[in-house]
Design a protein around this motif. Structure first.
Motif, mmCIF file in Angstrom:
data_model
loop_
_atom_site.group_PDB
_atom_site.id
_atom_site.type_symbol
_atom_site.label_atom_id
_atom_site.label_comp_id
_atom_site.label_asym_id
_atom_site.label_seq_id
_atom_site.Cartn_x
_atom_site.Cartn_y
_atom_site.Cartn_z
ATOM 1 N N ILE A 1 -6.063 6.951 10.210
ATOM 2 C CA ILE A 1 -6.630 5.654 10.614
ATOM 3 C C ILE A 1 -5.606 4.903 11.457
ATOM 4 O O ILE A 1 -5.893 4.400 12.538
ATOM 5 N N HIS B 1 0.840 -1.208 0.000
ATOM 6 C CA HIS B 1 0.000 0.000 0.000
ATOM 7 C C HIS B 1 0.871 1.253 0.000
ATOM 8 O O HIS B 1 0.630 2.205 -0.730
ATOM 9 N N LEU B 2 1.926 1.216 0.815
ATOM 10 C CA LEU B 2 2.831 2.375 0.892
ATOM 11 C C LEU B 2 3.660 2.537 -0.379
ATOM 12 O O LEU B 2 3.924 3.664 -0.817
ATOM 13 N N LEU C 1 -6.663 -4.620 3.349
ATOM 14 C CA LEU C 1 -6.481 -4.074 4.701
ATOM 15 C C LEU C 1 -7.846 -3.774 5.326
ATOM 16 O O LEU C 1 -8.098 -4.081 6.496
ATOM 17 N N LYS D 1 -11.306 9.756 4.197
ATOM 18 C CA LYS D 1 -10.382 9.230 3.188
ATOM 19 C C LYS D 1 -11.118 8.753 1.942
ATOM 20 O O LYS D 1 -10.724 9.071 0.816
HETATM 21 C C1 HEM Z 1 -4.906 6.363 -3.692
HETATM 22 C C2 HEM Z 1 -5.531 5.812 -2.740
HETATM 23 C C3 HEM Z 1 -4.992 5.618 -1.328
HETATM 24 C C4 HEM Z 1 -4.013 6.294 -0.646
HETATM 25 C C5 HEM Z 1 -3.155 7.468 -1.131
HETATM 26 C C6 HEM Z 1 -3.914 5.690 0.679
HETATM 27 C C7 HEM Z 1 -3.014 6.091 1.673
HETATM 28 C C8 HEM Z 1 -2.840 5.421 2.872
HETATM 29 C C9 HEM Z 1 -1.844 5.769 3.879
HETATM 30 C C10 HEM Z 1 -0.855 6.936 3.782
HETATM 31 C C11 HEM Z 1 -1.962 4.867 4.901
HETATM 32 C C12 HEM Z 1 -1.143 4.833 6.206
HETATM 33 C C13 HEM Z 1 -0.077 3.824 6.065
HETATM 34 C C14 HEM Z 1 0.779 3.845 7.329
HETATM 35 O O1 HEM Z 1 1.562 4.754 7.455
HETATM 36 O O2 HEM Z 1 0.648 2.954 8.141
HETATM 37 C C15 HEM Z 1 -3.035 3.964 4.539
HETATM 38 C C16 HEM Z 1 -3.457 2.924 5.339
HETATM 39 C C17 HEM Z 1 -4.631 2.262 5.094
HETATM 40 N N1 HEM Z 1 -5.447 2.367 3.983
HETATM 41 FE FE1 HEM Z 1 -5.109 3.489 2.362
HETATM 42 N N2 HEM Z 1 -4.830 4.670 0.767
HETATM 43 C C18 HEM Z 1 -5.515 4.608 -0.429
HETATM 44 C C19 HEM Z 1 -6.546 3.764 -0.754
HETATM 45 C C20 HEM Z 1 -7.179 2.951 0.167
HETATM 46 C C21 HEM Z 1 -8.404 2.225 -0.080
HETATM 47 C C22 HEM Z 1 -9.182 2.242 -1.411
HETATM 48 C C23 HEM Z 1 -8.725 1.586 1.091
HETATM 49 C C24 HEM Z 1 -9.895 0.690 1.432
HETATM 50 C C25 HEM Z 1 -10.932 0.467 0.741
HETATM 51 C C26 HEM Z 1 -7.663 1.887 2.049
HETATM 52 C C27 HEM Z 1 -7.608 1.382 3.337
HETATM 53 C C28 HEM Z 1 -6.544 1.570 4.181
HETATM 54 C C29 HEM Z 1 -6.424 0.897 5.485
HETATM 55 C C30 HEM Z 1 -7.439 -0.065 6.096
HETATM 56 C C31 HEM Z 1 -5.210 1.305 6.038
HETATM 57 C C32 HEM Z 1 -4.546 0.794 7.330
HETATM 58 C C33 HEM Z 1 -4.875 1.610 8.474
HETATM 59 C C34 HEM Z 1 -4.235 0.985 9.716
HETATM 60 O O3 HEM Z 1 -3.034 1.132 9.883
HETATM 61 O O4 HEM Z 1 -4.987 0.346 10.469
HETATM 62 N N3 HEM Z 1 -6.741 2.718 1.457
HETATM 63 N N4 HEM Z 1 -3.545 4.320 3.306
#
Ligand code: HEM
Length: 158
Positions: free
Chosen positions: A155, A33-34, A86, A103
């Motif tokens: 989150i 994801h990162l 995730l 988000k």
């Molecule tokens: C371009 C799209 C997206 C970006 C830029 C993005 C960005 C991020 C970032 C920066 C984090 C934090 C990572 C960390 O430092 O631990 C994260 C975590 C997460 N993202 Fe995304 N995300 C995107 C799309 C999505 C989508 C579509 C979903 C779900 C449908 C999602 C679900 C999550 C979840 C569940 C976490 C983990 C949170 C935790 O640590 O419990 N993300 N995302």
């Protein structure tokens, strides 16, 4: 089926259970994801810095749109798949978490804005579009995608 019962169904799925039970699956998926975040961030910045009159000035914005578009689409697919995985592992927590909804709404707005307004401004003949519009569109795009990232980190913090 209500949104909450759908989120509950996702969280009770065997896939979600497998991610929760594993010591390495969640961090491994979050690492992907990162990595996707780094690529989408790069693609968004290359084009928007050009529209702000900074960055790769030798290339016309239209050429940079064409060059970055495959990276934008590819990394967006990676973010949707890895984010979806995730999400399943902690769906009910996310249902009650405002950061998740901020988000998701920002992600929808950023994606629609990128493939409508930003695309139009980038592909427009530079002599026909005022620099102020380019700067305004680029600033709005950077703010919207930043909100997605901030929502994601928020989150994780809570
Ligand atoms: C371009 C799209 C997206 C970006 C830029 C993005 C960005 C991020 C970032 C920066 C984090 C934090 C990572 C960390 O430092 O631990 C994260 C975590 C997460 N993202 Fe995304 N995300 C995107 C799309 C999505 C989508 C579509 C979903 C779900 C449908 C999602 C679900 C999550 C979840 C569940 C976490 C983990 C949170 C935790 O640590 O419990 N993300 N995302």
């Amino acid at each position: 089926m209500s949104v909450l019962s759908f989120f509950t169904w996702c969280e009770n799925s065997s896939l979600a259970e497998a991610i929760r039970q594993s010591r390495w699956l969640f961090p491994a998926i979050e690492s992907v994801h990162l990595l996707g975040l780094a690529v989408i961030g790069g693609a968004v910045l290359v084009l928007n810095l050009r529209l702000l009159g900074l960055g790769i000035k030798r290339q016309p914005a239209a050429q940079l749109w064409r060059d970055t578009r495959p990276w934008l689409l590819g990394s967006l697919a990676v973010m949707l798949i890895s984010g979806g995985l995730l999400f399943t592992s902690e769906a009910v927590k996310l249902y009650y978490h405002e950061a998740f909804w901020v988000k998701m709404i920002s992600l929808l707005l950023a994606t629609v804005f990128t493939f409508t307004v930003l695309r139009k401004v980038a592909l427009a003949d530079p002599s026909h579009v005022r620099p102020l519009w380019c700067k305004a569109a680029a600033t709005a795009s950077i703010l919207l995608w930043s909100m997605v990232g901030i929502g994601g980190r928020w989150i994780g913090f809570s």
